[in-house]
Scaffold this motif. Structure first.
Motif, PDB file in Angstrom:
ATOM      1  N   THR A   1       3.209  -0.662 -13.381  1.00  0.00           N
ATOM      2  CA  THR A   1       3.513  -1.533 -12.246  1.00  0.00           C
ATOM      3  C   THR A   1       4.925  -2.088 -12.328  1.00  0.00           C
ATOM      4  OG1 THR A   1       1.183  -2.155 -11.941  1.00  0.00           O
ATOM      5  CG2 THR A   1       2.843  -3.653 -11.042  1.00  0.00           C
TER       6      THR A   1
ATOM      7  N   LEU B   1       6.956  -3.476  -3.886  1.00  0.00           N
ATOM      8  CA  LEU B   1       7.221  -2.091  -4.268  1.00  0.00           C
ATOM      9  C   LEU B   1       8.703  -1.755  -4.159  1.00  0.00           C
ATOM     10  CD1 LEU B   1       5.596   0.508  -5.051  1.00  0.00           C
ATOM     11  CD2 LEU B   1       5.856   1.182  -2.667  1.00  0.00           C
TER      12      LEU B   1
ATOM     13  N   VAL C   1      10.530   4.641  -6.888  1.00  0.00           N
ATOM     14  CA  VAL C   1       9.494   5.664  -6.730  1.00  0.00           C
ATOM     15  C   VAL C   1      10.134   6.994  -6.357  1.00  0.00           C
ATOM     16  CG1 VAL C   1       7.392   6.336  -5.506  1.00  0.00           C
ATOM     17  CG2 VAL C   1       7.815   3.925  -6.003  1.00  0.00           C
TER      18      VAL C   1
ATOM     19  N   SER D   1      -0.531   6.675 -11.759  1.00  0.00           N
ATOM     20  CA  SER D   1       0.360   5.715 -11.124  1.00  0.00           C
ATOM     21  C   SER D   1      -0.324   4.392 -10.812  1.00  0.00           C
ATOM     22  CB  SER D   1       0.919   6.301  -9.815  1.00  0.00           C
ATOM     23  OG  SER D   1       1.734   5.358  -9.150  1.00  0.00           O
TER      24      SER D   1
ATOM     25  N   GLY E   1       0.520   0.565  -8.998  1.00  0.00           N
ATOM     26  CA  GLY E   1       1.314   0.218  -7.835  1.00  0.00           C
ATOM     27  C   GLY E   1       0.552  -0.072  -6.560  1.00  0.00           C
ATOM     28  N   ALA E   2      -0.764   0.195  -6.517  1.00  0.00           N
ATOM     29  CA  ALA E   2      -1.509  -0.043  -5.281  1.00  0.00           C
ATOM     30  C   ALA E   2      -1.500  -1.524  -4.912  1.00  0.00           C
ATOM     31  CB  ALA E   2      -2.939   0.470  -5.415  1.00  0.00           C
TER      32      ALA E   2
ATOM     33  N   CYS F   1       1.833  -2.489  -3.585  1.00  0.00           N
ATOM     34  CA  CYS F   1       1.985  -2.012  -2.204  1.00  0.00           C
ATOM     35  C   CYS F   1       1.254  -2.931  -1.230  1.00  0.00           C
ATOM     36  CB  CYS F   1       1.441  -0.601  -2.065  1.00  0.00           C
ATOM     37  SG  CYS F   1       2.536   0.686  -2.669  1.00  0.00           S
TER      38      CYS F   1
ATOM     39  N   GLN G   1      -3.282   1.148  -1.670  1.00  0.00           N
ATOM     40  CA  GLN G   1      -3.469   2.529  -2.114  1.00  0.00           C
ATOM     41  C   GLN G   1      -3.117   3.517  -1.000  1.00  0.00           C
ATOM     42  OE1 GLN G   1      -4.142   3.327  -5.276  1.00  0.00           O
ATOM     43  NE2 GLN G   1      -4.009   5.512  -4.834  1.00  0.00           N
TER      44      GLN G   1
ATOM     45  N   LEU H   1       0.693   3.589  -0.903  1.00  0.00           N
ATOM     46  CA  LEU H   1       1.229   4.238  -2.097  1.00  0.00           C
ATOM     47  C   LEU H   1       1.117   5.754  -1.988  1.00  0.00           C
ATOM     48  CD1 LEU H   1       2.378   3.904  -4.993  1.00  0.00           C
ATOM     49  CD2 LEU H   1       0.000   3.860  -5.809  1.00  0.00           C
TER      50      LEU H   1
ATOM     51  N   TYR I   1       4.048   8.700  -1.792  1.00  0.00           N
ATOM     52  CA  TYR I   1       4.112   9.887  -2.656  1.00  0.00           C
ATOM     53  C   TYR I   1       4.037  11.168  -1.816  1.00  0.00           C
ATOM     54  CZ  TYR I   1       3.721   7.580  -7.240  1.00  0.00           C
ATOM     55  OH  TYR I   1       3.958   6.849  -8.384  1.00  0.00           O
TER      56      TYR I   1
ATOM     57  N   ASN J   1      -5.290   7.075 -10.162  1.00  0.00           N
ATOM     58  CA  ASN J   1      -5.247   5.621 -10.282  1.00  0.00           C
ATOM     59  C   ASN J   1      -6.679   5.118 -10.422  1.00  0.00           C
ATOM     60  OD1 ASN J   1      -4.282   2.999 -10.396  1.00  0.00           O
ATOM     61  ND2 ASN J   1      -3.621   2.910  -8.255  1.00  0.00           N
TER      62      ASN J   1
END
Length: 254
Positions: A10, A20, A25, A46, A48-49, A52, A77, A80, A84, A131
């Motif tokens: 994170t 974020l 990223v 990963s 980060g959710a 985000c 999520q 995120l 990606y 995740n």
């Protein structure tokens, strides 16, 4: 083809306010693509959710920590994975999402289902992005953090190397702020570094260096090389593999 599991924490993916960092990223995606072109097979774990979700929702409601985590992760999520997806799409690389919980590792059948899913994705050129499913993983159902999850994934897919990206370059021989502090470069079986590590957690994630240390020791004992490195350093993934003598990191040897 050598197989890597890259765990992105994170604090690597976020700015100082916990939102974020899209630029970071994007840079990491560029590096993963470069590894793929160099012949490596890569699985991403990963975080980060929640970050985000925090970026997307500015809440004034007085939610408890569980409700907040569930709400932020449910909203985050989606964002995120969309990020990606769009970044990898620029390179014509498909990605696939795998959300998991601790329960999914408790039976042989569940573990095999997850392994088979990742194997078919890798065989068809898809980048798996894993995740924890934070919307349903609470209290006793939670992994300690994504360090623990990445270690389980590395063992499951029989990775050659697990790379744990943090916001510092490795394990120091004293507190990083102390004069003369240096990163311990190599850890061998039987080395005990616990006296060098404070049990501090990262600002916005659940993990910390002690968690990374425990994961690294356990995974290395299973025969997989583990690297702890600074995910905010430019070209860190390529440098770890192509210029290790010029790159600062901590390596756990099997």
């Amino acid at each position: 083809m050598k197989r890597l599991v890259v765990k992105i924490g994170t604090n690597v993916l976020t700015r100082s306010d916990g939102t974020l960092d899209v630029t970071r990223v994007s840079a990491l995606v560029d590096q993963v693509v470069a590894l793929r072109k160099a012949g490596f097979s890569v699985v991403i774990v990963s975080s980060g959710a929640v970050a985000c979700g925090r970026t997307e929702l500015r809440l004034d409601d007085d939610l408890d920590s569980v409700e907040q985590r569930q709400l932020y992760s449910a909203v985050g999520q989606v964002r995120l994975m969309d990020l990606y997806y769009r970044l990898f799409r620029d390179y014509c690389l498909p990605v696939g999402q795998i959300l998991t919980t601790k329960l999914n590792f408790e039976s042989e059948r569940e573990r095999e289902n997850q392994r088979a899913c990742m194997e078919v994705m890798l065989a068809h050129g898809v980048v798996p992005i894993v995740n924890e499913n934070d919307t349903v993983s609470i209290t006793e159902l939670m992994f300690t953090d994504n360090d623990e999850l990445s270690g389980l994934i590395a063992g499951m897919v029989q990775a050659d190397c697990l790379i744990l990206l943090s916001n510092i370059p490795g394990i120091y021989d004293r507190h990083p702020d102390e004069p003369g502090a240096q990163v311990i470069r190599t850890v061998r079986s039987g080395d005990d570094l616990s006296r060098f590590i404070r049990e501090e957690k990262s600002a916005f994630g659940r993990g910390g260096m002690f968690s990374k240390y425990n994961t690294a020791r356990r995974v290395a004992a299973g025969g997989i090389r583990v690297l702890i490195a600074d995910g905010k350093r430019e070209r860190i993934l390529q440098d770890l593999l192509e210029r290790p003598s010029e790159t600062v990191f901590t390596e756990f040897l099997p």
